[in-house]
Design an enzyme around this catalytic site. Structure first.
Site, mmCIF file in Angstrom:
data_model
loop_
_atom_site.group_PDB
_atom_site.id
_atom_site.type_symbol
_atom_site.label_atom_id
_atom_site.label_comp_id
_atom_site.label_asym_id
_atom_site.label_seq_id
_atom_site.Cartn_x
_atom_site.Cartn_y
_atom_site.Cartn_z
ATOM 1 N N ALA A 1 44.777 45.228 39.013
ATOM 2 C CA ALA A 1 45.934 46.034 39.396
ATOM 3 C C ALA A 1 47.034 45.177 40.007
ATOM 4 O O ALA A 1 48.217 45.431 39.803
ATOM 5 C CB ALA A 1 45.507 47.114 40.383
ATOM 6 N N CYS A 2 46.664 44.139 40.710
ATOM 7 C CA CYS A 2 47.666 43.337 41.418
ATOM 8 C C CYS A 2 48.449 42.413 40.491
ATOM 9 O O CYS A 2 49.487 41.891 40.877
ATOM 10 C CB CYS A 2 47.025 42.544 42.549
ATOM 11 S SG CYS A 2 45.575 41.607 42.068
ATOM 12 N N THR A 3 47.958 42.213 39.255
ATOM 13 C CA THR A 3 48.683 41.357 38.306
ATOM 14 C C THR A 3 48.745 42.026 36.937
ATOM 15 O O THR A 3 48.538 41.392 35.908
ATOM 16 C CB THR A 3 48.011 39.978 38.170
ATOM 17 O OG1 THR A 3 46.658 40.170 37.750
ATOM 18 C CG2 THR A 3 48.042 39.209 39.460
#
Length: 136
Positions: free
Chosen positions: A75-77
């Site tokens: 989710a963060c990238t």
């Protein structure tokens, strides 16, 4: 509202998440749970499930299921096409990370939707594996 319902909602989401994983792992061969065990609430978010589907590219799987909102990668990238650094840190190789999908369950997710997701993913995995030169 969040604080008042957090305990009950966490329990409900964990139950749905476990139902999702159980259905996927029962209905599809070679499904791997990514991350810690499901039965320790201190180690895993209740509304999150990440699995690898051997012999299938996660991006191809995601694109073949237009009726489900799932993600490949972390989710963060999410804008980065590289394999998830989070899954790599868990010890997965590039093929395993590329064969992974992340499922998110939320406040309005129902058991019928979980069952629909299981059927949809199982059908798509079987179809892609039939087409894959990597499948056994």
């Amino acid at each position: 509202l969040c604080l008042a319902e957090m305990d009950d909602e966490s329990t409900r989401l964990a139950t749905l998440r476990n139902r999702l994983f159980s259905g996927l792992s029962t209905g599809i061969d070679d499904v791997v749970l990514n991350g810690p065990v499901l039965d320790d609430p201190s180690l895993r978010l209740p509304g999150n499930l990440n699995c690898s589907f051997s012999f299938v590219d996660g991006e191809a799987l995601m694109m073949s299921m237009r009726d489900l909102a799932v993600s490949s990668g972390s989710a963060c990238t999410s804008a980065n096409p590289e394999p998830s650094h989070v899954l790599r840190a868990l010890g997965l190789n590039d093929d395993q990370t590329r064969a992974s999908l992340r499922f998110g369950l939320g406040r309005f997710t129902t058991s019928d939707e979980v069952d629909f997701a299981v059927e949809t993913v199982a059908e798509a995995v079987r179809r892609l594996r039939r087409m894959s030169s990597l499948a056994r």
